[in-house]
Design a protein around this motif. Structure first.
Motif, PDB file in Angstrom:
ATOM      1  N   ALA A   1     -28.001   8.417 -26.944  1.00 43.95           N
ATOM      2  CA  ALA A   1     -28.787   9.654 -26.880  1.00 43.95           C
ATOM      3  C   ALA A   1     -27.906  10.902 -26.879  1.00 43.95           C
ATOM      4  O   ALA A   1     -28.252  11.928 -26.302  1.00 43.95           O
ATOM      5  CB  ALA A   1     -29.711   9.656 -25.663  1.00 43.95           C
ATOM      6  N   GLY A   2     -26.754  10.816 -27.542  1.00 42.78           N
ATOM      7  CA  GLY A   2     -25.912  11.992 -27.710  1.00 42.78           C
ATOM      8  C   GLY A   2     -26.389  12.833 -28.878  1.00 42.78           C
ATOM      9  O   GLY A   2     -27.263  12.419 -29.648  1.00 42.78           O
ATOM     10  N   ILE A   3     -25.803  14.033 -29.073  1.00 42.73           N
ATOM     11  CA  ILE A   3     -26.332  14.944 -30.089  1.00 42.73           C
ATOM     12  C   ILE A   3     -25.281  15.450 -31.080  1.00 42.73           C
ATOM     13  O   ILE A   3     -25.578  16.309 -31.902  1.00 42.73           O
ATOM     14  CB  ILE A   3     -27.037  16.152 -29.436  1.00 42.73           C
ATOM     15  N   ILE A   4     -24.052  14.931 -31.041  1.00 44.51           N
ATOM     16  CA  ILE A   4     -23.054  15.342 -32.032  1.00 44.51           C
ATOM     17  C   ILE A   4     -23.424  14.720 -33.379  1.00 44.51           C
ATOM     18  O   ILE A   4     -23.653  13.513 -33.483  1.00 44.51           O
ATOM     19  CB  ILE A   4     -21.640  14.904 -31.618  1.00 44.51           C
ATOM     20  N   SER A   5     -23.469  15.540 -34.424  1.00 39.04           N
ATOM     21  CA  SER A   5     -23.891  15.087 -35.752  1.00 39.04           C
ATOM     22  C   SER A   5     -22.721  15.106 -36.735  1.00 39.04           C
ATOM     23  O   SER A   5     -21.657  15.674 -36.451  1.00 39.04           O
ATOM     24  CB  SER A   5     -24.994  16.002 -36.286  1.00 39.04           C
ATOM     25  N   LYS A   6     -22.941  14.518 -37.909  1.00 33.77           N
ATOM     26  CA  LYS A   6     -21.925  14.581 -38.967  1.00 33.77           C
ATOM     27  C   LYS A   6     -21.654  16.017 -39.373  1.00 33.77           C
ATOM     28  O   LYS A   6     -20.511  16.391 -39.669  1.00 33.77           O
ATOM     29  CB  LYS A   6     -22.377  13.759 -40.181  1.00 33.77           C
ATOM     30  N   GLU A   7     -22.703  16.827 -39.380  1.00 32.22           N
ATOM     31  CA  GLU A   7     -22.537  18.240 -39.733  1.00 32.22           C
ATOM     32  C   GLU A   7     -21.667  18.962 -38.718  1.00 32.22           C
ATOM     33  O   GLU A   7     -20.818  19.773 -39.072  1.00 32.22           O
ATOM     34  CB  GLU A   7     -23.913  18.913 -39.821  1.00 32.22           C
ATOM     35  N   ASP A   8     -21.862  18.652 -37.422  1.00 31.61           N
ATOM     36  CA  ASP A   8     -21.026  19.241 -36.369  1.00 31.61           C
ATOM     37  C   ASP A   8     -19.551  18.917 -36.612  1.00 31.61           C
ATOM     38  O   ASP A   8     -18.670  19.784 -36.487  1.00 31.61           O
ATOM     39  CB  ASP A   8     -21.426  18.708 -34.995  1.00 31.61           C
ATOM     40  N   LEU A   9     -19.275  17.668 -36.922  1.00 34.22           N
ATOM     41  CA  LEU A   9     -17.894  17.238 -37.141  1.00 34.22           C
ATOM     42  C   LEU A   9     -17.301  17.902 -38.375  1.00 34.22           C
ATOM     43  O   LEU A   9     -16.180  18.429 -38.334  1.00 34.22           O
ATOM     44  CB  LEU A   9     -17.847  15.713 -37.281  1.00 34.22           C
ATOM     45  N   LYS A  10     -18.043  17.891 -39.464  1.00 31.65           N
ATOM     46  CA  LYS A  10     -17.533  18.444 -40.716  1.00 31.65           C
ATOM     47  C   LYS A  10     -17.281  19.944 -40.614  1.00 31.65           C
ATOM     48  O   LYS A  10     -16.338  20.477 -41.201  1.00 31.65           O
ATOM     49  CB  LYS A  10     -18.516  18.156 -41.847  1.00 31.65           C
ATOM     50  N   ASN A  11     -18.109  20.641 -39.828  1.00 32.94           N
ATOM     51  CA  ASN A  11     -18.014  22.101 -39.737  1.00 32.94           C
ATOM     52  C   ASN A  11     -17.025  22.586 -38.700  1.00 32.94           C
ATOM     53  O   ASN A  11     -16.711  23.787 -38.651  1.00 32.94           O
ATOM     54  CB  ASN A  11     -19.395  22.698 -39.424  1.00 32.94           C
ATOM     55  N   TYR A  12     -16.522  21.692 -37.824  1.00 32.88           N
ATOM     56  CA  TYR A  12     -15.618  22.158 -36.767  1.00 32.88           C
ATOM     57  C   TYR A  12     -14.341  22.766 -37.365  1.00 32.88           C
ATOM     58  O   TYR A  12     -13.733  22.199 -38.267  1.00 32.88           O
ATOM     59  CB  TYR A  12     -15.213  21.032 -35.803  1.00 32.88           C
ATOM     60  N   GLN A  13     -13.933  23.906 -36.832  1.00 36.39           N
ATOM     61  CA  GLN A  13     -12.686  24.539 -37.253  1.00 36.39           C
ATOM     62  C   GLN A  13     -11.950  25.108 -36.035  1.00 36.39           C
ATOM     63  O   GLN A  13     -12.517  25.861 -35.244  1.00 36.39           O
ATOM     64  CB  GLN A  13     -12.951  25.701 -38.231  1.00 36.39           C
ATOM     65  N   ALA A  14     -10.677  24.737 -35.875  1.00 32.05           N
ATOM     66  CA  ALA A  14      -9.820  25.406 -34.903  1.00 32.05           C
ATOM     67  C   ALA A  14      -9.555  26.823 -35.404  1.00 32.05           C
ATOM     68  O   ALA A  14      -9.633  27.096 -36.606  1.00 32.05           O
ATOM     69  CB  ALA A  14      -8.512  24.642 -34.735  1.00 32.05           C
ATOM     70  N   VAL A  15      -9.215  27.740 -34.490  1.00 32.48           N
ATOM     71  CA  VAL A  15      -9.104  29.154 -34.843  1.00 32.48           C
ATOM     72  C   VAL A  15      -7.772  29.718 -34.350  1.00 32.48           C
ATOM     73  O   VAL A  15      -7.412  29.561 -33.178  1.00 32.48           O
ATOM     74  CB  VAL A  15     -10.259  29.972 -34.224  1.00 32.48           C
ATOM     75  N   TRP A  16      -7.050  30.377 -35.250  1.00 28.12           N
ATOM     76  CA  TRP A  16      -5.867  31.141 -34.833  1.00 28.12           C
ATOM     77  C   TRP A  16      -6.343  32.458 -34.216  1.00 28.12           C
ATOM     78  O   TRP A  16      -7.131  33.182 -34.811  1.00 28.12           O
ATOM     79  CB  TRP A  16      -4.951  31.435 -36.019  1.00 28.12           C
ATOM     80  N   ARG A  17      -5.887  32.760 -33.023  1.00 25.71           N
ATOM     81  CA  ARG A  17      -6.274  33.999 -32.345  1.00 25.71           C
ATOM     82  C   ARG A  17      -5.022  34.754 -31.913  1.00 25.71           C
ATOM     83  O   ARG A  17      -3.959  34.162 -31.694  1.00 25.71           O
ATOM     84  CB  ARG A  17      -7.146  33.703 -31.123  1.00 25.71           C
ATOM     85  N   GLU A  18      -5.152  36.044 -31.766  1.00 29.58           N
ATOM     86  CA  GLU A  18      -4.022  36.871 -31.315  1.00 29.58           C
ATOM     87  C   GLU A  18      -3.720  36.559 -29.860  1.00 29.58           C
ATOM     88  O   GLU A  18      -4.606  36.612 -28.999  1.00 29.58           O
ATOM     89  CB  GLU A  18      -4.384  38.351 -31.452  1.00 29.58           C
ATOM     90  N   PRO A  19      -2.485  36.187 -29.542  1.00 25.69           N
ATOM     91  CA  PRO A  19      -2.160  35.915 -28.134  1.00 25.69           C
ATOM     92  C   PRO A  19      -2.347  37.166 -27.280  1.00 25.69           C
ATOM     93  O   PRO A  19      -2.277  38.296 -27.776  1.00 25.69           O
ATOM     94  CB  PRO A  19      -0.682  35.506 -28.173  1.00 25.69           C
TER      95      PRO A  19
END
Length: 566
Positions: free
Chosen positions: A246-264
């Motif tokens: 009964a979890g809710i993580i989908s294939k779309e969630d996985l495919k769309n995930y992106q790490a982000v470079w941010r200004e320190p």
């Protein structure tokens, strides 16, 4: 006899002078066997540290080693090392370039604000802590892919292969790990029906532990990079696991995930430049606020853990954690008043109402007005031959995360959804309060306390530091920095030193056994401060560049943490 006494006195004087001159600035005298000038790795597990140092010796840089250590920890340190979690990285190149990578998990697209509340609006704590619904979309693999693509030197396959080997060939489990596995057996069985991962009648320290399913997953990541995890067979296994519980993580969630470079985030403490992590971690802002709050006070003159030093630090922590609860969240969803929070004048104003004669009740402290992670995270610090430095804190939140293994893939999922404010004003697993800024929303990153940090002095690398510890992460990094800069401790002594912690609510000072001497406790108790003994606080792993140019490691004795250099 007189000549002998005179000779002995002269020897004693010479030895004393040599010792004092070798300890200028609180750095221990140079030991030829420990003058590591070509690089250093400090991590939570000896096998992971060895993987990192081997990559450096092979010609890899600090980022190559960081990626290799991250994946190695997923094999050898599963209580916090992970494929199924996330984290933050702070990077400083040898020529002074700085960067910060946010690979924090996200809420699934089907997440909702009240998903962990009952019909009466009360939090159902177990739902955000254990099982499939507690998991956010993992970010670790994508984060390492992005870090390596931007700064890596060796091939992707070269930095992933050591973790494949550890999983396929096995490695000796430590005594500490065998105790953990035994303690977790009931939960592993409860949340993993039909699976056998980590489940066995007896664990023996030193036995070889082989993880074939995890090795298969790592080989897919080695061969296909990001697609080896977020698409294809591994993604299918994650989604199947979600559907089974009964979890809710989908294939779309996985495919769309992106790490982000941010200004320190950068700031200063006296002659030191502090380079640290921005939101959605609260750690960087909170660390700079703490340093700004205590800088005007003569901590060095008062002395290490004196009653005055402790009082100022606690009052600073009380106010900073109050700000954290109201003002910090995912900057992609909430406008964080970052520049105001880290102004020294703001911290000076916040500290202006504390009373030397008595403790400030936390009920009297609110967030300042501004214009509008058991604590199983892990940290590693790395410096390479050229002087590039990496500070990485990574987590699946609680010890062994949600307790849920992905069947067929061999790794644990996080329980990071508990780091949201499930209900504004209600505490999470670490007792931290939060508000609307950190409420649950689809695709939002949950607030964190992770505080990977790098310090410079006179434009040169000075320290790489970080720790696990949930809500205590920020104060552990804070104390470690002060231990070196203000109290002249070596890196190892600064890391080993006993710690204390205050986080606004609950309104007490949590401390490790014998962290403070009895007279300090008596004096502060008389002023109305409350104390509570607790177990180990944090597991700091840090590197100091000494005045002589070699690296000095600090591996926390609270764990199996290991320093290796060359």
């Amino acid at each position: 006899m007189n000549k002998k006494k005179s000779s002995n006195s002269l020897k004693a004087i010479i030895l004393a002078v040599l010792f004092l001159t070798s300890c200028v600035g609180g750095q221990v005298g140079r030991n030829n066997s420990e003058e590591y000038r070509n690089g250093m790795v400090v991590s939570a597990h000896p096998s992971a540290s060895k993987v990192g140092i081997d990559i450096l010796k092979k010609g890899g840089n600090a980022i190559d080693a960081a990626v290799a250590v991250q994946f190695a920890l997923a094999v050898v340190y599963p209580s916090a090392g992970n494929l199924g979690g996330g984290g933050f990285m702070v990077y400083r190149s040898a020529d002074g370039e700085i960067a910060s990578l946010d690979f924090r998990e996200k809420a699934p697209g089907k997440a909702s604000r009240d998903m962990y509340l009952d019909e009466a609006g009360n939090p159902i704590t177990v739902k955000s802590l254990y099982g499939h619904l507690a998991a956010g979309v993992p970010g670790s693999v994508d984060g390492m892919v992005k870090a390596h693509a931007k700064y890596g030197k060796l091939s992707w396959a070269e930095v992933i292969q050591p973790s494949v080997d550890l999983a396929r060939r096995g490695f000796p489990v430590t005594e500490r790990q065998t105790r953990d596995f035994v303690e977790e057996q009931e939960d592993f069985k409860k949340y993993n029906p039909g699976k056998s991962y980590y489940i066995k009648d007896k664990w023996v320290p030193g036995e070889l532990w082989v993880q074939d399913d995890l090795a298969n997953t790592l080989e897919l990541i080695r061969d296909k990079g990001r697609e080896g995890f977020y698409e294809g067979p591994v993604a299918d296994l994650i989604v199947a696991e979600m559907q089974s519980g009964a979890g809710i993580i989908s294939k779309e969630d996985l495919k769309n995930y992106q790490a982000v470079w941010r200004e320190p985030i950068t700031g200063n403490y006296k002659d030191y430049k502090v380079i640290t992590v921005p939101p959605p971690s609260s750690g960087g802002i909170a660390l700079l606020q703490l340093l700004n709050s205590v800088e005007p006070f003569p901590l060095r003159r008062w002395g290490y853990n004196s009653d005055s030093t402790v009082q100022v630090m606690v009052e600073a922590e009380r106010r900073v954690y109050a700000d954290r609860a109201s003002h910090l969240g995912d900057p992609d969803f909430y406008k964080v008043p970052q520049k105001y929070l880290i102004l020294p004048v703001y911290s000076k104003f916040r500290m202006s109402n504390f009373n030397w004669d008595k403790a400030t009740p936390s009920t009297d402290i609110k967030a300042g007005e501004v214009p509008m992670e058991s604590e199983e995270t892990t940290h590693f610090s790395i410096v390479d031959k050229a002087g590039n430095a990496v500070s990485v804190t990574t987590t699946i939140n609680g010890s062994y995360g949600s307790k849920v293994f992905v069947k067929g893939a061999g790794f644990l999922l996080n329980n990071e959804m508990d780091d949201f404010s499930v209900k504004p004003g209600s505490p999470n697993m670490y007792g931290l309060l939060g508000g609307e800024a950190n409420s649950v929303q689809p695709n939002k990153r949950m607030l964190s306390a992770m505080t990977p940090t790098i310090l410079e002095k006179n434009g040169e690398l000075f320290m790489v530091v970080g720790t696990p510890g949930g809500s205590t992460i920020i104060t552990s990094v804070f104390q470690t920095i002060l231990n070196v800069i203000e109290f002249d401790k070596s890196m190892q002594a600064a890391v080993s030193a006993k710690r204390f912690h205050h986080q606004w609510f609950p309104d007490d000072i949590a401390m490790e056994r014998k962290a403070l001497d009895s007279m300090t406790v008596v004096r502060l108790t008389q002023k109305g401060y409350k104390f509570r003994d607790r177990g180990p606080i944090g597991r700091v792993d840090a590197i100091l560049k000494t005045k002589w140019g070699y690296y000095e490691g600090g591996a926390d004795p609270r764990g199996d943490d290991t320093t290796l250099g060359w």
